[in-house]
Design an enzyme around this catalytic site. Structure first.
Site, PDB file in Angstrom:
ATOM      1  N   GLU A 151       3.065  -7.096 -33.329  1.00 58.98           N
ATOM      2  CA  GLU A 151       2.163  -6.747 -34.432  1.00 58.98           C
ATOM      3  C   GLU A 151       0.776  -6.555 -33.800  1.00 58.98           C
ATOM      4  OE1 GLU A 151       1.758  -9.928 -37.352  1.00 58.98           O
ATOM      5  OE2 GLU A 151       1.572  -8.475 -38.977  1.00 58.98           O
ATOM      6  N   ASN A 189       3.065 -12.793 -41.369  1.00 56.70           N
ATOM      7  CA  ASN A 189       3.015 -14.114 -41.999  1.00 56.70           C
ATOM      8  C   ASN A 189       2.593 -14.061 -43.467  1.00 56.70           C
ATOM      9  OD1 ASN A 189       4.012 -15.881 -40.025  1.00 56.70           O
ATOM     10  ND2 ASN A 189       2.147 -15.572 -38.840  1.00 56.70           N
TER      11      ASN A 189
END
Ligand code: NAD
Length: 282
Positions: A151, A189
């Protein structure tokens, strides 16, 4: 010749990050403050390379050459000449700021500094350096040698050139870089932790047993692991910390951590690493 890469912190993530860069042919410096951590990192990289040899994914000669490309050191000055340094020390804003104050002056003007943080603002971390435009989030997934995703998180002032270079470098590792902007929890997340939290609420409210919740998500949604088993794998303290970052960052009660999660962490039941979480790991 491949560019020199630095990795700060030889723990769970740092040793994997050094492994993949060295395997891609980069001379790699793995720096840790703790010699015992460096010894463990070396042992872990050797073990993981051994697994790849066993699976015939690489030859023994490749494994030896990869290990030879890694310089294990406690000296920050070993980062001199690195094109990219990826920081992977523990999740503390103050500790990360302290280490940037030491690493930043050692690096050349063009060098990029990246953080593997799971939850701290990239923009805030960047502002602690002299190179905010050449600072970026490079969020590898655990276990690093296996997981494809990186990411790539652009801070508020990260330059296009920095982002492009990091995307290119991650691709050359055989990873799949995916870009996002710097908001609490990034994408991974922000979506994962509320799902885990909801599973904990379902357990807390007696909707189903831990085994049933995990089975429903595995069989029904084709998730390779149930959310509670995954929380144990990540570490319940880490999950709580990230939920608190989301809650504080958005000031939105939908990110309120389940009281059961707080109780488990307070009791020292942190998941796999402590031997007890939603499941027992005797
Ligand atoms: P870890 O605790 O396993 O390792 C941290 C290492 O950093 C230790 O070896 C420690 O000795 C070293 N260290 C501490 N201070 C240092 C300093 N000033 N200079 C050099 N080394 C120092 O941590 P981890 O799980 O590898 O996590 C590292 C980072 O990666 C964190 O920001 C975490 O949020 C992030 N992350 C972790 C995971 C995961 O699943 N563990 C996944 C993605 C991202």
């Amino acid at each position: 010749m491949s560019t020199k890469i630095g990795v700060v912190g030889g723990g769970t993530m740092g040793n994997g990050i050094a492994h993949v860069f060295a395997q891609a042919g980069h001379p790699t410096v793995l720096m840790d403050v703790n010699q015992a951590a460096l010894d463990r990192a070396r042992g872990m990289i050797e073990k993981n390379l051994g697994r790849q040899v066993k699976k015939e994914a690489i030859s023994q000669a490749d494994a030896s050459a990869t290990l030879d490309r890694i310089d294990f050191t406690t000296e920050v000055k070993a980062f001199e000449g690195a094109a990219l340094v990826v920081e992977a020390i523990f999740e503390s804003l103050d500790a990360k700021r302290d280490i940037y104050a030491k690493v930043d002056p050692v690096l050349g003007d063009d060098a990029i500094l990246a953080s593997n943080t799971s939850s701290i603002s990239i923009t805030q971390l960047a502002s602690a350096t002299s190179r905010a435009d050449r600072f970026i989030g490079m969020h590898f997934m655990n276990p690093v040698p296996i997981m494809k995703l990186v990411e790539v998180i652009r801070g508020h002032v990260t330059s296009d050139a920095t982002c492009n270079q990091v995307v290119e470098m991650a691709s050359a590792l055989g990873k799949i870089p995916v870009e996002c902007n710097d908001y609490p929890g990034f994408v991974s997340n922000r979506i994962l932790m509320p799902m885990i939290n909801e599973a904990i609420f379902a357990l807390h409210e007696g909707v189903a047993t831990a085994e049933a919740i995990d089975q429903i998500m595995k069989l029904g949604m084709a998730h390779p692991m149930g959310p509670l088993a995954l929380a144990d794998f990540v570490g319940l303290d880490i999950c709580l910390n990230i939920l608190d970052v989301l809650y504080d960052g958005f000031r939105d009660p939908k990110y309120r951590a389940c009281p059961l999660l707080r109780n488990l962490v307070a009791a020292g039941h942190l998941g796999r690493k402590s031997g007890q979480g939603f499941y027992s790991y005797a």
